[in-house]
Design a protein around this motif. Structure first.
Motif, mmCIF file in Angstrom:
data_model
loop_
_atom_site.group_PDB
_atom_site.id
_atom_site.type_symbol
_atom_site.label_atom_id
_atom_site.label_comp_id
_atom_site.label_asym_id
_atom_site.label_seq_id
_atom_site.Cartn_x
_atom_site.Cartn_y
_atom_site.Cartn_z
ATOM 1 N N MET A 1 0.834 -1.207 0.000
ATOM 2 C CA MET A 1 0.000 0.000 0.000
ATOM 3 C C MET A 1 0.869 1.258 0.000
ATOM 4 S SD MET A 1 -3.312 -0.933 2.312
ATOM 5 C CE MET A 1 -2.544 -1.168 3.865
ATOM 6 N N ILE A 2 1.968 1.216 0.760
ATOM 7 C CA ILE A 2 2.843 2.398 0.842
ATOM 8 C C ILE A 2 3.514 2.677 -0.510
ATOM 9 C CG2 ILE A 2 4.937 3.332 1.917
ATOM 10 C CD1 ILE A 2 4.166 1.684 4.454
ATOM 11 N N VAL A 3 4.065 1.619 -1.136
ATOM 12 C CA VAL A 3 4.795 1.881 -2.398
ATOM 13 C C VAL A 3 3.836 2.234 -3.529
ATOM 14 C CG1 VAL A 3 6.726 0.387 -1.731
ATOM 15 C CG2 VAL A 3 4.926 -0.541 -3.217
ATOM 16 N N ALA A 4 2.617 1.696 -3.464
ATOM 17 C CA ALA A 4 1.641 2.010 -4.523
ATOM 18 C C ALA A 4 1.177 3.452 -4.375
ATOM 19 C CB ALA A 4 0.462 1.045 -4.453
ATOM 20 N N SER A 5 0.980 3.882 -3.142
ATOM 21 C CA SER A 5 0.612 5.276 -2.911
ATOM 22 C C SER A 5 1.758 6.189 -3.372
ATOM 23 C CB SER A 5 0.321 5.478 -1.415
ATOM 24 O OG SER A 5 0.128 6.835 -1.128
ATOM 25 N N PHE A 6 2.974 5.813 -3.058
ATOM 26 C CA PHE A 6 4.126 6.644 -3.430
ATOM 27 C C PHE A 6 4.233 6.786 -4.953
ATOM 28 C CE2 PHE A 6 8.565 7.652 -4.183
ATOM 29 C CZ PHE A 6 8.813 8.623 -3.212
ATOM 30 N N LEU A 7 4.053 5.672 -5.661
ATOM 31 C CA LEU A 7 4.170 5.714 -7.126
ATOM 32 C C LEU A 7 3.082 6.594 -7.736
ATOM 33 C CD1 LEU A 7 5.766 4.277 -9.584
ATOM 34 C CD2 LEU A 7 3.602 3.114 -9.912
ATOM 35 N N THR A 8 1.845 6.400 -7.266
ATOM 36 C CA THR A 8 0.722 7.072 -7.931
ATOM 37 C C THR A 8 0.509 8.493 -7.419
ATOM 38 O OG1 THR A 8 -0.804 6.058 -6.346
ATOM 39 C CG2 THR A 8 -0.516 4.941 -8.448
ATOM 40 N N LYS A 9 0.948 8.771 -6.207
ATOM 41 C CA LYS A 9 0.665 10.094 -5.646
ATOM 42 C C LYS A 9 1.935 10.959 -5.535
ATOM 43 C CE LYS A 9 -3.577 8.324 -3.787
ATOM 44 N NZ LYS A 9 -4.374 7.857 -2.672
ATOM 45 N N HIS A 10 2.970 10.464 -4.870
ATOM 46 C CA HIS A 10 4.201 11.265 -4.804
ATOM 47 C C HIS A 10 4.815 11.438 -6.195
ATOM 48 C CE1 HIS A 10 3.994 10.532 -0.491
ATOM 49 N NE2 HIS A 10 4.890 11.490 -0.333
ATOM 50 N N LEU A 11 4.826 10.358 -6.984
ATOM 51 C CA LEU A 11 5.469 10.452 -8.303
ATOM 52 C C LEU A 11 4.448 10.717 -9.412
ATOM 53 C CD1 LEU A 11 8.094 7.536 -8.025
ATOM 54 C CD2 LEU A 11 8.355 9.945 -7.403
ATOM 55 N N ARG A 12 3.179 10.542 -9.109
ATOM 56 C CA ARG A 12 2.073 10.726 -10.072
ATOM 57 C C ARG A 12 2.264 9.895 -11.332
ATOM 58 N NH1 ARG A 12 2.071 15.706 -11.853
ATOM 59 N NH2 ARG A 12 3.816 16.346 -10.558
ATOM 60 N N LEU A 13 2.819 8.703 -11.175
ATOM 61 C CA LEU A 13 2.962 7.796 -12.327
ATOM 62 C C LEU A 13 1.741 6.875 -12.380
ATOM 63 C CD1 LEU A 13 6.770 6.988 -12.002
ATOM 64 C CD2 LEU A 13 5.661 8.449 -13.709
ATOM 65 N N GLU B 1 6.318 19.151 -1.434
ATOM 66 C CA GLU B 1 6.055 19.606 -2.816
ATOM 67 C C GLU B 1 5.259 18.551 -3.588
ATOM 68 O OE1 GLU B 1 9.806 20.572 -4.617
ATOM 69 O OE2 GLU B 1 10.215 22.106 -3.084
ATOM 70 N N ALA B 2 5.622 17.282 -3.387
ATOM 71 C CA ALA B 2 4.922 16.202 -4.100
ATOM 72 C C ALA B 2 3.455 16.185 -3.699
ATOM 73 C CB ALA B 2 5.577 14.861 -3.786
ATOM 74 N N ARG B 3 3.220 16.441 -2.441
ATOM 75 C CA ARG B 3 1.847 16.456 -1.941
ATOM 76 C C ARG B 3 1.040 17.581 -2.602
ATOM 77 N NH1 ARG B 3 -1.599 15.060 1.961
ATOM 78 N NH2 ARG B 3 -2.816 16.846 2.599
ATOM 79 N N GLU B 4 1.636 18.755 -2.664
ATOM 80 C CA GLU B 4 0.951 19.886 -3.315
ATOM 81 C C GLU B 4 0.660 19.559 -4.774
ATOM 82 O OE1 GLU B 4 -0.337 22.616 -1.942
ATOM 83 O OE2 GLU B 4 0.270 21.557 -0.134
ATOM 84 N N ALA B 5 1.653 19.012 -5.458
ATOM 85 C CA ALA B 5 1.496 18.716 -6.891
ATOM 86 C C ALA B 5 0.400 17.668 -7.102
ATOM 87 C CB ALA B 5 2.820 18.220 -7.470
#
Ligand SMILES: Cc1cc2nc3c(=O)[nH]c(=O)nc-3n(C[C@H](O)[C@H](O)[C@H](O)COP(=O)(O)OP(=O)(O)OC[C@H]3O[C@@H](n4cnc5c(N)ncnc54)[C@H](O)[C@@H]3O)c2cc1C
Length: 488
Positions: free
Chosen positions: A355-367, A471-475
């Motif tokens: 769940m953590i890495v999927a959130s990171f990919l789709t939200k922090h990295l927006r991939l 910044e990733a959160r804002e984006a």
């Protein structure tokens, strides 16, 4: 008069126990067990519909599982015929060789599998071969449960309530009592000829995840029931502990049926007199698997398209360097990197970590979540189309009962909460092992002396964060506005 032999086609149901189709085949005539490897096709690299032919890590598991199945069949006097190529052609040739006119198999519930089976049935019927499909892969028929309005469920809790009210799991069935052997065996290729093992030395730590095959599955289940089931509720989210059952690769390959697992858990609760309530948190997860199949079967494009259509407009980023850093566990966020390295090394990843890495990919990295779904598909030994699609769409915010896009996991907070002593990070990111607990999830907060005495140099021995959290959160929130607007 002796009955004609029948073929039993094994797929993701590599077991003899509690396999209704195999039992039906044994009751019909002498059985010729068969497995046909169709080969892996290119999964593609963009967001076009993928083929989902078996990923490389799972092929390793399959190789060993077929060996185990072959041994179990020999124990009951049968021989596994292995072939590669077009399934219809292989079945036609073997049926002609042994004089069979029927082939039995277990029903596949994932949309690509069930579409392929419809076509296969049609082709075989045209050649005079009857096909018979049986359950056993799930506890319920994914079309069988509907809301009061007669529609499929899209939220887990009411699905779970209804499941508990109406589904009768029933007793599991053992190995067929009497097994007839055909007069002659068809030619088989050697297991090695299927080419399932990776050419590079990738899989050497995969055995840490489990022992492929039905006996490995039963042994793992016993171990879990003995050591961990009653602690499951408290331990299941702790990434550094062995608090979950790790049955997923066995269930994904059908080496054990969900009914065998369900009944064994209930038996344990009854014999220990602890009661069903104590094991319910675990049974609930087994029902999540049922829910995943229910959602995918009723929304057959959700292996590649968002369930909530407005997410089709989401402005995904396009950044190969970020994708690569995520895949290789070099994002500079220790909990993300630990998880991605665990996956690469062992072919498995803890659910909380997924769940953590999927959130990171789709939200922090927006991939796009499909990049993640594809990577998981190729690197997980437990890859399962329904569970993987549900998990990714849940994480991206676009799926059934999903975590809303604006709710982002904070990797540092998640790390502190679910890997408080940092043991998971220390195990998988050894270059951070000597950091004190308070910095293990955010090494950039440590001053230079602390970093130096732990032998850490950010950007050198370990990457600096590839994106700034705030910044990733804002984006991400700004990008989410597009979806909100589509909502009207
Ligand atoms: C992004 C993402 C991708 C995932 N991809 C897969 C996948 O390809 N294959 C897979 O089997 N699971 C997948 N899952 C679900 C879950 O992470 C794994 O089933 C679980 O980690 C397996 O470990 P375990 O057997 O020890 O689980 P346990 O906690 O012991 O649970 C027992 C069984 O219940 C089922 N289960 C547990 N959690 C879930 C869940 N959230 N959804 C559906 N079924 C569940 C699994 O069959 C599991 O083996 C994914 C989750 C996420 C968030």
């Amino acid at each position: 008069m002796e009955a004609d032999p029948v073929l039993f086609l094994f797929r993701r149901d590599l077991r003899l126990c509690d396999n209704p189709g195999f039992r039906a085949a044994c009751r019909t005539g002498a059985v010729v067990p068969l497995f046909v490897w169709e080969g892996a096709s290119d999964q593609g690299s963009d967001t076009a519909p993928p083929q989902w032919s078996m990923g490389e890590a799972q092929q390793w598991w399959l190789h060993h599982s077929l060996q185990s199945l072959s041994d179990s069949l020999e124990d009951v006097g049968l021989r596994l015929t292995l072939r590669s190529g077009c399934v219809a052609d292989q079945i036609r040739t073997i049926a002609e060789d042994v004089g069979a006119s029927q082939v039995f198999w277990s029903h596949r519930y994932d949309p690509p599998g069930s579409r392929a089976d419809e076509k296969l049935s049609r082709e075989l019927r045209e050649s005079g071969i009857e096909t018979r499909a049986y359950g056993g892969t799930l506890l319920h028929d994914p079309d069988g449960l509907t809301t009061q309005a007669g529609t499929p469920y899209s939220v887990f809790t009411p699905f779970y309530r209804r499941f508990k009210d109406v589904v009768d799991v029933g007793p599991d069935i053992g190995i067929p009592e009497s097994i007839e052997v055909p007069d002659a065996w068809p030619r088989s290729v050697d297991l090695e000829e299927l080419g399932l093992l990776p050419e590079r030395n990738w899989a050497k730590r995969f055995p840490e995840t489990g022992t492929p095959g039905a006996s490995g599955a039963l042994a793992r289940l016993d171990e879990f029931l003995e050591d961990a089931i009653y602690g499951y509720q408290d331990e299941r989210d702790l990434m550094g502990s062995d608090g979950t059952s790790r049955l997923s690769p066995h269930l994904a390959m059908g080496e054990i049926s969900p009914r065998q697992v369900w009944n064994a858990v209930i038996r344990e609760a009854e014999s220990s007199q602890k009661g069903k309530k104590q094991v319910e948190p675990y049974l609930r997860q087994i029902v999540w698997r049922e829910f995943a199949y229910h959602v995918l079967a009723n929304n057959p494009s959700t292996d590649h398209k968002p369930l909530r259509e407005k997410y089709a407009a989401f402005p995904w980023a396009d950044d190969d360097a970020h994708l690569r850093a995520w895949q290789r566990g070099r994002t500079g966020y220790p909990i993300v990197d630990a998880a991605m390295r665990q996956l690469w090394a062992t072919g498995w990843m803890h659910n909380r970590a997924r769940m953590i890495v999927a959130s990171f990919l789709t939200k922090h990295l927006r991939l796009h979540w499909l990049h993640g779904a594809r990577w998981f598909w190729d690197t997980l030994v437990d890859a399962d189309l329904a569970n993987n699609s549900l998990g990714w769409q849940w994480s991206a915010g676009s799926g059934a009962d999903a975590q809303p896009y604006f709710r982002m996991f904070n990797p540092m907070t998640q790390g502190k909460k679910f890997d408080g002593d940092g043991s998971y990070v220390r195990r998988w990111v050894p270059e951070l092992a000597d950091l004190p607990d308070r910095y293990i999830h955010e090494p950039w907060e440590a001053d230079n002396d602390v970093l130096a005495s732990a032998g850490v140099s950010l950007g050198d021995t370990y990457p600096a964060p590839i994106v700034d959290h705030a910044e990733a959160r804002e984006a991400a929130l700004a990008a989410y506005a597009v979806v909100k607007e589509a909502d009207g």
